[in-house]
Design a protein around this motif. Structure first.
Motif, PDB file in Angstrom:
ATOM      1  N   MET B 164       0.825  -1.213   0.000  1.00 40.94           N
ATOM      2  CA  MET B 164       0.000   0.000   0.000  1.00 40.94           C
ATOM      3  C   MET B 164       0.848   1.246   0.000  1.00 40.94           C
ATOM      4  O   MET B 164       0.526   2.221  -0.688  1.00 40.94           O
ATOM      5  N   SER B 165       1.920   1.244   0.758  1.00 42.93           N
ATOM      6  CA  SER B 165       2.710   2.466   0.784  1.00 42.93           C
ATOM      7  C   SER B 165       3.370   2.671  -0.576  1.00 42.93           C
ATOM      8  O   SER B 165       3.577   3.807  -1.008  1.00 42.93           O
ATOM      9  N   GLY B 166       3.654   1.565  -1.250  1.00 43.41           N
ATOM     10  CA  GLY B 166       4.170   1.685  -2.613  1.00 43.41           C
ATOM     11  C   GLY B 166       3.148   2.349  -3.519  1.00 43.41           C
ATOM     12  O   GLY B 166       3.480   3.228  -4.322  1.00 43.41           O
ATOM     13  N   GLN B 167       1.917   1.960  -3.352  1.00 46.33           N
ATOM     14  CA  GLN B 167       0.830   2.540  -4.132  1.00 46.33           C
ATOM     15  C   GLN B 167       0.727   4.041  -3.866  1.00 46.33           C
ATOM     16  O   GLN B 167       0.532   4.847  -4.779  1.00 46.33           O
ATOM     17  N   ILE B 168       0.882   4.402  -2.619  1.00 48.62           N
ATOM     18  CA  ILE B 168       0.812   5.813  -2.250  1.00 48.62           C
ATOM     19  C   ILE B 168       1.939   6.589  -2.920  1.00 48.62           C
ATOM     20  O   ILE B 168       1.732   7.667  -3.475  1.00 48.62           O
TER      21      ILE B 168
END
Lengths: 277, 277
Positions: B164-168
């Motif tokens: 998810m943080s990658g997505q962010i």
DNA sequence: CGACTTCTTGAATTAGGTCAATCCCTGTGG
DNA sequence: CCACAGGGATTGACCTAATTCAAGAAGTCG
């Protein structure tokens, strides 16, 4: 990518933290115990902690301390080791990312109850820079210890996932905004979004302070500062809003909504594909 | 907000899934065991599962099955209950969000190894619509069972947070792109980004297929389809790239980089605040 | 009370959007 | 195997919205 975001871009900021971050030497005694915590984005996190183990000891281990930043104060910088997560208690914070070219894009305006810095989870570095827009009080939470606790309490992990997915939704909305051309629509949507968020936090949804300057708003929405002014003026002439400096009153929410949602003309619709065959 | 995104906007798509989603009746036997899995975004997830418990039984519980979508096939729709997460094994997928006005914004172009649908974790609904851009093979992972397993294995949770943080981070980059005006810069950055991602997946970084149409690219980058064409033509005249339909060759990466990072003129710099004092 | 910053407004300029016509593939059906 | 239809891509012409440059007003802060 990510070479000198916000670092070379704003070299004089080095000392800001030391000067502006007034560390209130209040050792997190009642930090997550008072009424204000109910409105805090990490409240459920704190609550989950409190439910499972000795409340104070855990809280004190994880919630480091309460800090106060002055207007312009730097919470953290992009590419800096992400040791802490910050929960905003009052005030507001802007986040921005930068390019090699020194260009900067504001990616968020954060209000009380929101959590900052979690996006750095992956790389253990902050992905953006965060700066207080006004006097702002935050809870500083140790990332490492938060993780250690989360290891034992899946509820914390789940909470973190929820917070992140919320952030992703926010970005999707912002992309939607930046994708659709027209400046009026952007500003209308911007104001409506703020109004909604203030309402959530039990502030007035019709009169509030844009803590950002016209220039910041323009950057955030991808339009020029001057255009922001002009559109505000137009809105004002139409009686939709009143602004005085950073203070805004919304008079006709419906009209704003109409402007924001106006389908407008064409606008490169993505192909549906697979329509025929 | 989020009323009829992609639903009213594309009413004729109802039947697409049934027609296009060819369910390969291969009951996930070796789904996460072959070489291809190494390049998969959920590989670490699968690996974590495999390390801790009886490999096959857990994998079979969580990784539902392998599906193949044809070009235009609908993986999921915004606001639909998010029962599954999808890992792309081959092909490509676009994701988009929509407004009340029927406007649609493409928010992502996803390549093999990426995970889709996790953003719906919070609300248990997909936040966007996902559609195959070409024949695409995916692993369908049950969200509920993934969670159940994650409950017991914090490593899984941590992995999800990372994803998810990658997505962010990805969204932050995209915002940066949409914030800076100029069409040439957007396209240059777009091509470079793709090039980088292809390189990561061991594909050629200098010649590849844009699986999106000009119209989709325009929508994604916030410019008109025609402008995409014109800029591509200009790039071509300058010998920077060659395009033939969706096939692209990058001849002068450095030049592209220069265009993408050109600081350009002004561009509403956000106030540093607290600069003077 | 200055010095600065932020905001506002005007005028000129332009990048990019819009409309429209045409081209060029790809896939289909005769 | 070839002609044709339809969707995507391209190009031109025109025009509008928004940027840019510039100058002044209105606050703010030390």
């Amino acid at each position: 990518m990510w070479k000198d975001c916000g670092v070379d871009a704003m070299p004089e900021m080095e000392a800001t933290l030391k000067r502006d971050a007034v560390v209130v030497p209040l050792a997190a005694k009642r930090v997550c115990g008072a009424v204000a915590c109910r409105d805090c984005g990490v409240y459920r996190l704190c609550a989950a902690l409190g439910l499972e183990e000795d409340e104070l000891s855990l809280l004190e281990r994880v919630v480091k301390r309460k800090l106060i930043f002055k207007r312009g104060g730097l919470l953290f910088r992009a590419r800096e080791p992400a040791h802490y997560v910050y929960a905003i208690r009052s005030g507001s914070v802007k986040t921005c990312v930068g390019t090699e070219g020194g260009r900067v894009q504001i990616t968020g305006l954060h209000l009380p109850g929101e959590l900052l810095g979690l996006a750095g989870f992956d790389s253990r570095e902050y992905t953006c820079e965060a700066r207080a827009l006004e006097t702002t009080s935050v809870c500083q939470v140790s990332m490492q210890q938060l993780e250690e606790v989360a290891e034992r309490l899946p509820a914390i992990h789940r909470e973190m996932l929820c917070i992140m997915s919320g952030q992703i939704r926010h970005y999707e909305q912002l992309l939607l905004l930046l994708g659709k051309r027209n400046a009026e629509r952007r500003l209308a949507a911007f104001l409506l979004g703020l109004s909604q968020r203030f309402a959530l936090h039990r502030y007035s949804p019709t009169q509030f302070n844009l803590s950002m300057s016209r220039s910041d708003i323009g950057n955030y929405l991808g339009i020029a500062e001057e255009t922001v002014c002009r559109v505000f003026t137009r809105f004002q002439e139409e009686g939709v809003i009143t602004t005085r400096r950073r203070y805004v009153e919304l008079h006709d929410i419906e009209r704003l909504r109409a402007i924001a949602h106006d389908p407008g003309r064409r606008a490169a619709a993505p192909s549906a594909l697979a329509s025929g065959t």
